[in-house]
Design a protein around this motif. Sequence first.
Motif, PDB file in Angstrom:
ATOM      1  N   VAL A  93       1.539   5.121   6.105  1.00 35.88           N
ATOM      2  CA  VAL A  93       1.183   6.155   5.113  1.00 35.88           C
ATOM      3  C   VAL A  93       2.467   6.713   4.508  1.00 35.88           C
ATOM      4  CG1 VAL A  93      -0.051   8.332   4.770  1.00 35.88           C
ATOM      5  CG2 VAL A  93      -0.824   6.735   6.532  1.00 35.88           C
ATOM      6  N   LYS A 151      -0.732   4.888  10.539  1.00 39.59           N
ATOM      7  CA  LYS A 151      -1.967   5.676  10.446  1.00 39.59           C
ATOM      8  C   LYS A 151      -2.322   6.311  11.789  1.00 39.59           C
ATOM      9  CE  LYS A 151      -5.611   3.917   8.514  1.00 39.59           C
ATOM     10  NZ  LYS A 151      -6.634   2.946   8.054  1.00 39.59           N
ATOM     11  N   ALA A 160     -10.131   9.267  10.084  1.00 39.79           N
ATOM     12  CA  ALA A 160      -9.888   8.515   8.847  1.00 39.79           C
ATOM     13  C   ALA A 160     -10.415   9.259   7.623  1.00 39.79           C
ATOM     14  CB  ALA A 160     -10.531   7.143   8.956  1.00 39.79           C
ATOM     15  N   LEU A 202      -7.748  11.506   6.035  1.00 40.20           N
ATOM     16  CA  LEU A 202      -6.715  10.718   5.358  1.00 40.20           C
ATOM     17  C   LEU A 202      -7.259  10.101   4.067  1.00 40.20           C
ATOM     18  CD1 LEU A 202      -3.940   9.397   5.188  1.00 40.20           C
ATOM     19  CD2 LEU A 202      -4.754   7.613   6.743  1.00 40.20           C
ATOM     20  N   ILE A 231      -1.778   4.455   1.316  1.00 41.37           N
ATOM     21  CA  ILE A 231      -1.674   3.574   2.490  1.00 41.37           C
ATOM     22  C   ILE A 231      -1.075   2.246   2.035  1.00 41.37           C
ATOM     23  CG2 ILE A 231      -2.987   2.370   4.282  1.00 41.37           C
ATOM     24  CD1 ILE A 231      -5.096   4.651   4.014  1.00 41.37           C
TER      25      ILE A 231
END
Length: 818
Positions: free
Chosen positions: A192, A237, A248, A251, A262
């Motif tokens: 990331v 991640k 998740a 994010l 990403i």
Amino acid sequence: MLSYSLYAEVVLPLPLPRVFSYAVPEEFVSKLQFGIRVEVPFGKNKRYSALVVDLSDKAPEGYKVKPIINILDDEPIIYPVQYQFWKWIANYYFSTVGEVMNAALPAYLKLSGETNILLSPLFHDNFEHLSEKEYLIASALKNREEFSIDEARKILNQKTVMPIIKKMLDEKVIYLHETLKEKYKPKKVLCVRYAEPYLSDSSKLAQAFELTKSAPKQTETLLAFAQLSKTKSDIRKQELYKMANSSAASLNGLVKKGILEIYDKNISRIESYDEDLAQAHPLTQQQTGALQEINTIFQEKNTVLLHGVTSSGKTRVYIEKIWEAISNGGQVLYILPEIALTSQIIGRLRQIFGDEIVVYHSRLNNNERVEVWQQVLAGKPIVLSARSGVFLPFQNLKLLIVDEEHDSSFKQFDPAPRYHGRDAGLVLAGLFKAKSILGTATPSLETFLNAKNKKYGLVKMPDRVGNILMPEIVLVDLKKEAKERKLQSHFSSVLLDAIKNTLEQKQQVILFQNRRGYSPTLTCNACGWFSECKNCDVGLTYHKYTDNLRCHYCGFQQKLPHACPTCGTQPLTLTGFGTQKIEEELKIYFPEAKTGRMDYDTTGGKTGFEKIINAFDAREIEILVGTQMVTKGLDFDNVGLVGIMSADQLLYFPDFRAAERAFQQMTQVSGRAGRKKKQGKVIIQAFQSTHPVISDVINGHFIEFAQRELAERKAFDYPPYSRLIRLTIKHRQYQQVESGAKLVAHILNRSVQGKVIGPAWHSIPRLRNQYQMTILIKLSRKKGILAHTRSILDHAIVSLKSQKGLSGVRVNVDVDTY
């Protein structure tokens, strides 16, 4: 007709006697250089990745040159010095440069063509005339455009698909296309980072937090990312999830808002060293003296034999020379005979050198091998390896260390090239003008003779570190023990008492028996029948843990018969003993002791050796039973006793080097006792207790042993006073082997400037359903004779192949077959 301005000579990873020329299309001219891989057509429709080894503006004469299809690398994967080394290996060991390339490169750098199936443009979706299986393939192609023949097998759920493929080709339903498939895949992780404009302008981060006001979890995740990014450039991640205690969803929300993004990052599969580095132990007076002698010798010679007794601290001397080499920008190759040794050495060296060191051996997977290759190509300072490390692409090799230089595991037997890792390593070091240290407690006779004749320098380390005494060695006469009825199975009373005393003192025991399995022979006492492999002319060994009979050559297995297959007699008799039987009997004599076994059967897998070694080091195993693996330089500080179960098995072996190997193995395994705290003890069991080699081991008389053995070798013209080449002639038919071997021997006898012995049937006349005969060639060590012999042998093999009925006979050539 196309004209070309440049032509490339390439090596293919095939056993072919020459390089091949290809035309270079104009679009590749500026990119092509020595040492890169190119995709080339070969034969009717095959494709291979070949290695460019020369460029020329002159077209080869006499045949039409095919063009290179594609360039596979941006930068070379070998340097010119590696190709020079490959050519030396091919010439000296009677192989081809293609075979050397095949052995040298990791599997995933050698690409060969894969045949793919595609729908023919002439096929107009007319499925009616197709059979059921043809329909399955055609309909799959409608969805996927193309797939390999292996995938066709999966679709049809059957192994034999070529008749179906051929019929569809004839009917113009499909056509075949050859492609080259890249096998190496970098390992990727999802990381990331800030998206633009936040990545390039950190002052705008306040705006990002404004966007997450109504989403507390996203704010927490962004804060966690901001904290991590202060110390790390690539944030995975999973690290972010853990730091923010988020999922998740948070994010993904930040990604949708354009705050984070990403991306894939390539990472190494090679494990990094994250612990604190340690200082090496201070040098002892003996080690300091040895280093001074080595440095003095290196002013005149390039190779030193470091002859130090077991536990004399040779590794500490190596460490000092490694520091010196890498401090000057050089690379170091440290080769060991087997992977069994590497886990302990890796641990010691990594504590000092950290990530400067990389390990290369056969138990790495194919992707890992490619990554090690790339690291060495980029200049990784230290490589710890088995014999195959000599092929790695060094660019500035300054030091070669061959530890346990005497060990037979340095020799490659099959397939070609049948090179010796120590000897090849010395040639490689010579090409770089690097220095070499050959270390051992029991030098090979050829190395000892080179030191004696002043070709190598000689440095001795006669004392153990800390002035620990060499182990006390006790010889037990098994004939006397048996006569006095003190022998219990394969254990003398002396050995059993010593094991008991050692365990009572909370010390550990190593028992050496150079034969795995439970029992090597199953026989019928009534008719003389014995268990034999159906594929080889060898007996089957009984393995109790799997309760079956097994061939140690081809892997054939069968269940244990309850009665004699010939006469029906029960029971059958097991004779002889291996490591499994010793381990089982120990549990009878010492039921409370924790036993372990270290042999080929217990060390499978990538970490098999390491688990056993670590368990013994942690004292989770009190008695370790092992084959020759336990003789190889392992360092344990609590071994009070070593037992050699049968010295006779080592001595009475049909090999001119049997005495040398027996001396080395007995001395090496004896050296595992009493290395750190106090004097250890060694018990040697033997029926032939007066054998001079056993006496030399007990008294530590290496010089006396070597002089006697060298005198015998000289009298009978055996290495190191001559060069020995073994030819093995193989075929599935008995008559063809015999006829082929006689023809080759006849041609050699007419022209070879040496002695030709044979042909004779091999000690194992049939191996893996191939009959085999051997021819030995003894040559003097004069310059030029080896090359002359090769030309004669090449002629003999060509003559053999041209004879009717003998074209399928194989001739394996093994130079320095010891």
